[in-house]
Design a protein around this motif. Structure first.
Motif, PDB file in Angstrom:
ATOM      1  N   SER A   3      10.769  73.972  42.970  1.00  0.00           N
ATOM      2  CA  SER A   3      12.063  73.353  43.260  1.00  0.00           C
ATOM      3  C   SER A   3      12.473  72.456  42.092  1.00  0.00           C
ATOM      4  O   SER A   3      11.633  72.050  41.276  1.00  0.00           O
ATOM      5  CB  SER A   3      11.990  72.515  44.538  1.00  0.00           C
ATOM      6  N   ALA A   4      13.755  72.128  42.035  1.00  0.00           N
ATOM      7  CA  ALA A   4      14.242  71.225  40.999  1.00  0.00           C
ATOM      8  C   ALA A   4      13.551  69.868  41.111  1.00  0.00           C
ATOM      9  O   ALA A   4      13.185  69.257  40.101  1.00  0.00           O
ATOM     10  CB  ALA A   4      15.756  71.072  41.112  1.00  0.00           C
ATOM     11  N   GLN A   5      13.334  69.394  42.335  1.00  0.00           N
ATOM     12  CA  GLN A   5      12.656  68.110  42.536  1.00  0.00           C
ATOM     13  C   GLN A   5      11.214  68.155  42.029  1.00  0.00           C
ATOM     14  O   GLN A   5      10.735  67.197  41.419  1.00  0.00           O
ATOM     15  CB  GLN A   5      12.679  67.710  44.018  1.00  0.00           C
ATOM     16  N   GLN A   6      10.517  69.252  42.261  1.00  0.00           N
ATOM     17  CA  GLN A   6       9.148  69.385  41.759  1.00  0.00           C
ATOM     18  C   GLN A   6       9.137  69.355  40.236  1.00  0.00           C
ATOM     19  O   GLN A   6       8.269  68.724  39.632  1.00  0.00           O
ATOM     20  CB  GLN A   6       8.518  70.694  42.247  1.00  0.00           C
ATOM     21  N   LEU A   7      10.101  70.027  39.619  1.00  0.00           N
ATOM     22  CA  LEU A   7      10.176  70.052  38.165  1.00  0.00           C
ATOM     23  C   LEU A   7      10.424  68.646  37.625  1.00  0.00           C
ATOM     24  O   LEU A   7       9.789  68.234  36.655  1.00  0.00           O
ATOM     25  CB  LEU A   7      11.277  71.013  37.712  1.00  0.00           C
ATOM     26  N   GLU A   8      11.317  67.900  38.262  1.00  0.00           N
ATOM     27  CA  GLU A   8      11.548  66.498  37.874  1.00  0.00           C
ATOM     28  C   GLU A   8      10.254  65.709  37.939  1.00  0.00           C
ATOM     29  O   GLU A   8       9.934  64.948  37.022  1.00  0.00           O
ATOM     30  CB  GLU A   8      12.574  65.837  38.794  1.00  0.00           C
ATOM     31  N   THR A   9       9.516  65.890  39.010  1.00  0.00           N
ATOM     32  CA  THR A   9       8.254  65.170  39.185  1.00  0.00           C
ATOM     33  C   THR A   9       7.257  65.532  38.094  1.00  0.00           C
ATOM     34  O   THR A   9       6.616  64.641  37.517  1.00  0.00           O
ATOM     35  CB  THR A   9       7.654  65.459  40.576  1.00  0.00           C
ATOM     36  N   TYR A  10       7.110  66.799  37.791  1.00  0.00           N
ATOM     37  CA  TYR A  10       6.181  67.227  36.737  1.00  0.00           C
ATOM     38  C   TYR A  10       6.544  66.593  35.399  1.00  0.00           C
ATOM     39  O   TYR A  10       5.662  66.151  34.655  1.00  0.00           O
ATOM     40  CB  TYR A  10       6.161  68.746  36.594  1.00  0.00           C
ATOM     41  N   TYR A  19      16.182  58.336  32.768  1.00  0.00           N
ATOM     42  CA  TYR A  19      17.042  59.093  33.680  1.00  0.00           C
ATOM     43  C   TYR A  19      16.633  60.556  33.579  1.00  0.00           C
ATOM     44  O   TYR A  19      16.308  61.047  32.498  1.00  0.00           O
ATOM     45  CB  TYR A  19      18.521  58.951  33.282  1.00  0.00           C
ATOM     46  N   ILE A  20      16.635  61.237  34.716  1.00  0.00           N
ATOM     47  CA  ILE A  20      16.376  62.674  34.724  1.00  0.00           C
ATOM     48  C   ILE A  20      17.110  63.291  35.895  1.00  0.00           C
ATOM     49  O   ILE A  20      17.148  62.721  36.993  1.00  0.00           O
ATOM     50  CB  ILE A  20      14.870  63.003  34.787  1.00  0.00           C
ATOM     51  N   LYS A  21      17.712  64.417  35.641  1.00  0.00           N
ATOM     52  CA  LYS A  21      18.366  65.187  36.699  1.00  0.00           C
ATOM     53  C   LYS A  21      18.118  66.656  36.411  1.00  0.00           C
ATOM     54  O   LYS A  21      18.442  67.160  35.336  1.00  0.00           O
ATOM     55  CB  LYS A  21      19.873  64.909  36.726  1.00  0.00           C
ATOM     56  N   GLU A  31      18.356  73.687  34.899  1.00  0.00           N
ATOM     57  CA  GLU A  31      19.110  72.910  33.919  1.00  0.00           C
ATOM     58  C   GLU A  31      18.667  71.463  34.085  1.00  0.00           C
ATOM     59  O   GLU A  31      18.512  70.996  35.217  1.00  0.00           O
ATOM     60  CB  GLU A  31      20.609  72.983  34.189  1.00  0.00           C
ATOM     61  N   ALA A  32      18.488  70.763  32.965  1.00  0.00           N
ATOM     62  CA  ALA A  32      18.029  69.384  33.050  1.00  0.00           C
ATOM     63  C   ALA A  32      18.732  68.492  32.040  1.00  0.00           C
ATOM     64  O   ALA A  32      19.035  68.911  30.924  1.00  0.00           O
ATOM     65  CB  ALA A  32      16.521  69.320  32.817  1.00  0.00           C
TER      66      ALA A  32
END
Length: 83
Positions: A3-10, A19-21, A31-32
């Motif tokens: 998930s996008a949230q998992q990728l942010e966490t990694y 900042y990260i989105k 996309e980040a």
């Protein structure tokens, strides 16, 4: 699937981020926007390499595509002021 949230966490576990989105809902294409003080003084290629390093083997195994905009904190503030 990732998930996008998992990728942010990694990414944030291995790279200091102001900042990260991350967006993406198909589990392999993302996309980040990433703002990190670790990007200061580095070329865009080096900045992207830091993100790839933070993701480790996930970049080869779980992520098919990652489009990213990497910014220093000062560049991020300038961008926000102009929007």
């Amino acid at each position: 699937m990732l998930s996008a949230q998992q990728l942010e966490t990694y990414i944030t576990q291995n790279l200091a981020c102001d900042y990260i989105k991350v967006l993406g809902d198909d589990g392999t294409h993302f996309e980040a926007v990433i703002v990190s003080p670790e990007f200061v003084g580095k070329t865009m290629v080096k900045q992207h390499q830091l993100v790839y390093s933070a993701l480790g083997d996930r970049m080869r195994a779980e992520i098919h595509a990652l489009s990213m905009q990497t910014l220093t904190p000062d560049a991020w503030l300038t961008l926000q002021a102009n929007n």
